[in-house]
Design a protein around this motif. Structure first.
Motif, PDB file in Angstrom:
ATOM      1  N   GLN A 261       0.807  -1.220   0.000  1.00  0.00           N
ATOM      2  CA  GLN A 261       0.000   0.000   0.000  1.00  0.00           C
ATOM      3  C   GLN A 261       0.840   1.271   0.000  1.00  0.00           C
ATOM      4  O   GLN A 261       0.298   2.371  -0.053  1.00  0.00           O
ATOM      5  CB  GLN A 261      -0.935  -0.017   1.215  1.00  0.00           C
ATOM      6  CG  GLN A 261      -1.931  -1.163   1.190  1.00  0.00           C
ATOM      7  CD  GLN A 261      -2.908  -1.127   2.354  1.00  0.00           C
ATOM      8  OE1 GLN A 261      -2.787  -0.291   3.240  1.00  0.00           O
ATOM      9  NE2 GLN A 261      -3.867  -2.031   2.357  1.00  0.00           N
ATOM     10  N   ALA A 262       2.167   1.119   0.054  1.00  0.00           N
ATOM     11  CA  ALA A 262       3.038   2.289   0.147  1.00  0.00           C
ATOM     12  C   ALA A 262       3.109   3.043  -1.175  1.00  0.00           C
ATOM     13  O   ALA A 262       3.066   2.449  -2.250  1.00  0.00           O
ATOM     14  CB  ALA A 262       4.442   1.860   0.565  1.00  0.00           C
ATOM     15  N   LYS A 263       3.210   4.339  -1.078  1.00  0.00           N
ATOM     16  CA  LYS A 263       3.487   5.180  -2.235  1.00  0.00           C
ATOM     17  C   LYS A 263       4.972   5.529  -2.184  1.00  0.00           C
ATOM     18  O   LYS A 263       5.402   6.294  -1.326  1.00  0.00           O
ATOM     19  CB  LYS A 263       2.628   6.444  -2.197  1.00  0.00           C
ATOM     20  CG  LYS A 263       1.138   6.169  -2.343  1.00  0.00           C
ATOM     21  CD  LYS A 263       0.332   7.464  -2.343  1.00  0.00           C
ATOM     22  CE  LYS A 263      -1.157   7.173  -2.510  1.00  0.00           C
ATOM     23  NZ  LYS A 263      -1.962   8.428  -2.495  1.00  0.00           N
ATOM     24  N   ILE A 264       5.729   4.937  -3.080  1.00  0.00           N
ATOM     25  CA  ILE A 264       7.178   5.080  -3.059  1.00  0.00           C
ATOM     26  C   ILE A 264       7.573   6.491  -3.476  1.00  0.00           C
ATOM     27  O   ILE A 264       7.147   6.991  -4.521  1.00  0.00           O
ATOM     28  CB  ILE A 264       7.841   4.057  -3.993  1.00  0.00           C
ATOM     29  CG1 ILE A 264       7.409   2.631  -3.620  1.00  0.00           C
ATOM     30  CG2 ILE A 264       9.359   4.199  -3.957  1.00  0.00           C
ATOM     31  CD1 ILE A 264       7.796   2.225  -2.229  1.00  0.00           C
ATOM     32  N   GLN A 265       8.386   7.134  -2.658  1.00  0.00           N
ATOM     33  CA  GLN A 265       8.914   8.455  -2.976  1.00  0.00           C
ATOM     34  C   GLN A 265      10.438   8.372  -3.034  1.00  0.00           C
ATOM     35  O   GLN A 265      11.058   7.735  -2.183  1.00  0.00           O
ATOM     36  CB  GLN A 265       8.477   9.480  -1.929  1.00  0.00           C
ATOM     37  CG  GLN A 265       6.982   9.730  -1.909  1.00  0.00           C
ATOM     38  CD  GLN A 265       6.601  10.847  -0.955  1.00  0.00           C
ATOM     39  OE1 GLN A 265       7.414  11.308  -0.160  1.00  0.00           O
ATOM     40  NE2 GLN A 265       5.359  11.285  -1.041  1.00  0.00           N
ATOM     41  N   PRO A 266      11.036   9.010  -4.019  1.00  0.00           N
ATOM     42  CA  PRO A 266      12.497   8.919  -4.177  1.00  0.00           C
ATOM     43  C   PRO A 266      13.253   9.749  -3.150  1.00  0.00           C
ATOM     44  O   PRO A 266      12.746  10.739  -2.620  1.00  0.00           O
ATOM     45  CB  PRO A 266      12.728   9.463  -5.592  1.00  0.00           C
ATOM     46  CG  PRO A 266      11.573  10.383  -5.828  1.00  0.00           C
ATOM     47  CD  PRO A 266      10.406   9.770  -5.110  1.00  0.00           C
ATOM     48  N   VAL A 267      14.465   9.312  -2.875  1.00  0.00           N
ATOM     49  CA  VAL A 267      15.373  10.078  -2.021  1.00  0.00           C
ATOM     50  C   VAL A 267      16.266  10.943  -2.900  1.00  0.00           C
ATOM     51  O   VAL A 267      16.319  10.764  -4.122  1.00  0.00           O
ATOM     52  CB  VAL A 267      16.239   9.147  -1.144  1.00  0.00           C
ATOM     53  CG1 VAL A 267      15.395   8.406  -0.134  1.00  0.00           C
ATOM     54  CG2 VAL A 267      17.026   8.167  -2.022  1.00  0.00           C
ATOM     55  N   LYS A 268      16.978  11.871  -2.279  1.00  0.00           N
ATOM     56  CA  LYS A 268      17.948  12.689  -2.993  1.00  0.00           C
ATOM     57  C   LYS A 268      19.304  11.987  -3.043  1.00  0.00           C
ATOM     58  O   LYS A 268      20.125  12.271  -3.912  1.00  0.00           O
ATOM     59  CB  LYS A 268      18.111  14.037  -2.298  1.00  0.00           C
ATOM     60  CG  LYS A 268      16.833  14.863  -2.216  1.00  0.00           C
ATOM     61  CD  LYS A 268      17.070  16.121  -1.397  1.00  0.00           C
ATOM     62  CE  LYS A 268      15.778  16.914  -1.213  1.00  0.00           C
ATOM     63  NZ  LYS A 268      15.990  18.114  -0.353  1.00  0.00           N
ATOM     64  N   ALA A 269      19.515  11.103  -2.102  1.00  0.00           N
ATOM     65  CA  ALA A 269      20.817  10.449  -1.930  1.00  0.00           C
ATOM     66  C   ALA A 269      21.117   9.469  -3.057  1.00  0.00           C
ATOM     67  O   ALA A 269      20.211   8.967  -3.726  1.00  0.00           O
ATOM     68  CB  ALA A 269      20.837   9.709  -0.599  1.00  0.00           C
ATOM     69  N   PRO A 270      22.396   9.158  -3.259  1.00  0.00           N
ATOM     70  CA  PRO A 270      22.757   8.109  -4.213  1.00  0.00           C
ATOM     71  C   PRO A 270      22.287   6.758  -3.714  1.00  0.00           C
ATOM     72  O   PRO A 270      22.226   6.511  -2.507  1.00  0.00           O
ATOM     73  CB  PRO A 270      24.285   8.189  -4.264  1.00  0.00           C
ATOM     74  CG  PRO A 270      24.679   8.830  -2.973  1.00  0.00           C
ATOM     75  CD  PRO A 270      23.580   9.780  -2.635  1.00  0.00           C
ATOM     76  N   VAL A 271      21.948   5.887  -4.652  1.00  0.00           N
ATOM     77  CA  VAL A 271      21.447   4.554  -4.317  1.00  0.00           C
ATOM     78  C   VAL A 271      22.341   3.506  -4.956  1.00  0.00           C
ATOM     79  O   VAL A 271      22.700   3.607  -6.140  1.00  0.00           O
ATOM     80  CB  VAL A 271      19.987   4.362  -4.785  1.00  0.00           C
ATOM     81  CG1 VAL A 271      19.569   2.897  -4.656  1.00  0.00           C
ATOM     82  CG2 VAL A 271      19.053   5.253  -3.978  1.00  0.00           C
ATOM     83  N   TYR A 272      22.690   2.509  -4.167  1.00  0.00           N
ATOM     84  CA  TYR A 272      23.471   1.361  -4.650  1.00  0.00           C
ATOM     85  C   TYR A 272      22.641   0.104  -4.471  1.00  0.00           C
ATOM     86  O   TYR A 272      22.197  -0.199  -3.364  1.00  0.00           O
ATOM     87  CB  TYR A 272      24.785   1.249  -3.877  1.00  0.00           C
ATOM     88  CG  TYR A 272      25.563  -0.023  -4.161  1.00  0.00           C
ATOM     89  CD1 TYR A 272      26.086  -0.266  -5.428  1.00  0.00           C
ATOM     90  CD2 TYR A 272      25.770  -0.971  -3.165  1.00  0.00           C
ATOM     91  CE1 TYR A 272      26.802  -1.429  -5.700  1.00  0.00           C
ATOM     92  CE2 TYR A 272      26.479  -2.131  -3.424  1.00  0.00           C
ATOM     93  CZ  TYR A 272      26.999  -2.358  -4.694  1.00  0.00           C
ATOM     94  OH  TYR A 272      27.683  -3.514  -4.952  1.00  0.00           O
ATOM     95  N   LEU A 273      22.409  -0.603  -5.557  1.00  0.00           N
ATOM     96  CA  LEU A 273      21.641  -1.845  -5.528  1.00  0.00           C
ATOM     97  C   LEU A 273      22.557  -3.015  -5.835  1.00  0.00           C
ATOM     98  O   LEU A 273      23.181  -3.070  -6.899  1.00  0.00           O
ATOM     99  CB  LEU A 273      20.504  -1.796  -6.562  1.00  0.00           C
ATOM    100  CG  LEU A 273      19.716  -3.085  -6.787  1.00  0.00           C
ATOM    101  CD1 LEU A 273      18.947  -3.487  -5.527  1.00  0.00           C
ATOM    102  CD2 LEU A 273      18.756  -2.935  -7.965  1.00  0.00           C
TER     103      LEU A 273
END
Length: 350
Positions: A261-273
């Motif tokens: 049910q979450a609405k995903i919001q982006p972060v400003k930070a760099p992301v490593y997957l």
């Protein structure tokens, strides 16, 4: 050939609870998400009841590990032990497994709670967040809340987080079937060949379970369906399903609904997957569109040669730590330079 109560609690909390958090959404006959029953308990926990300190000393960026869908943090033990001694390392476990009688009913509340816990532990300065499997989604929500409060997030690390759930072209049923198959393979792999169950029609059973969970609106019913399935295939003894086991599964069920049910919001930070090459949970390529749903900053993904859970244990966890620390160091170095404009946004996939 069945697991004992204690071993089943530990294994299932790490494997089933922590992974099935991307299960299909609860739907009504009209096809709309069913709401979570509002909590009638307003009990509050002290931050120290939920935070686990692996290492409190260190002058480098503190790293906070957010629990996967099952609520436990034991999956991080090998990872935490290998992170540089210069970095403080903490983990946050679910409030439901920390003494509270009820879990949060919205992911935004969970994120606010975790942001407050992190702020009390680390009042200022930059931090790094990381999460394994569904824990990557909880870390994303927590990171967004921390940034909203003005905190600096140096890096968000998502470890084998199944981002397929953000792709509208990927059915929830297919994700759920892969999750259950992955869980079964991991459970039986740890048993001697002579003790491994040989259930007939396993593929059909997995499909039926996925379909039942997909259309079940009751959280207790979801818990019972999973317990029944594990009993039927010989990995759990029905008479040993005690209250603690059910509590673990209750945590998983609630967290899975929060994610759905979450609405995903982006972060400003760099992301490593970091992804596992042989994982059945994250096989699709991450598109620029999906990347934009996660971060406004740089995005980098890499693969290690193994399966989903193998990333969290030797020998692959050693490679994971090396990569995580290298990416964190690079993000800290780039933070000293001027912030790049939106037109120079990085998008790397290795």
């Amino acid at each position: 050939s069945k697991m004992s109560a204690n071993s089943s609690i530990e294994s299932l909390s790490v494997i089933v609870l922590d992974t099935l958090g991307t299960a299909a959404p609860t739907v009504s006959k009209a096809g709309k998400p069913l709401p979570i029953s509002p909590s009638t308990n307003a009990d509050r926990l002290a931050p120290e009841q939920q935070i686990i300190s692996y290492r409190s000393n260190g002058t480098c960026t503190p790293i906070f590990l957010i629990h996967p869908a099952g609520g436990r943090t034991s999956i991080y033990e090998d990872l935490a032990a290998r992170i540089s001694q210069h970095s403080p390392v903490y983990a946050i476990q679910s409030r439901l497994l920390s003494g509270a009688s009820e879990e949060w009913t919205a992911i935004k509340d969970l994120a606010r709670d975790y942001a407050a816990i992190i702020t009390q532990q680390q009042p200022d300065g930059a931090i790094c967040l990381a999460g394994f499997s569904a824990g990557g989604i909880f870390a994303l929500a927590t990171g967004r809340e921390l940034e909203r409060r003005g905190r600096k997030l140096s890096l968000l690390c998502m470890i084998e987080t199944p981002l397929d759930m953000l792709d509208p072209n990927c059915t929830r049923l297919s994700i759920l079937k892969s999750l259950i198959a992955e869980i079964y393979g991991h459970l039986v792999a740890g048993l001697p060949a002579s003790r491994q169950p040989q259930p007939r029609g396993l593929t059909a059973s997995i499909l039926k379970l996925a379909q039942r969970i997909l259309h079940t609106g009751s959280e207790p019913a979801r818990v019972q369906q999973i317990l029944d399935f594990l009993t039927e295939i010989g990995l759990l003894e029905a008479r040993n399903v005690d209250s603690d086991t059910r509590r673990f599964f209750a945590a998983f069920v609630r967290h899975s609904i929060l994610i759905q049910q979450a609405k995903i919001q982006p972060v400003k930070a760099p992301v490593y997957l970091c992804r596992a090459q042989q994982s059945g949970l994250s096989t699709s390529a991450v598109s620029p569109r999906t990347c934009a749903q996660i971060t406004h900053g740089s995005f980098q993904q890499e693969f290690l040669n193994g399966r989903h859970f193998e990333l969290m244990h030797p020998p692959l966890v050693d490679a994971l730590v090396q990569k995580l620390q290298a990416v964190l160091a690079a993000s800290l170095k780039s933070a000293d330079a001027a912030a790049p404009s939106s037109s120079s946004r990085k998008y790397r996939q290795n």
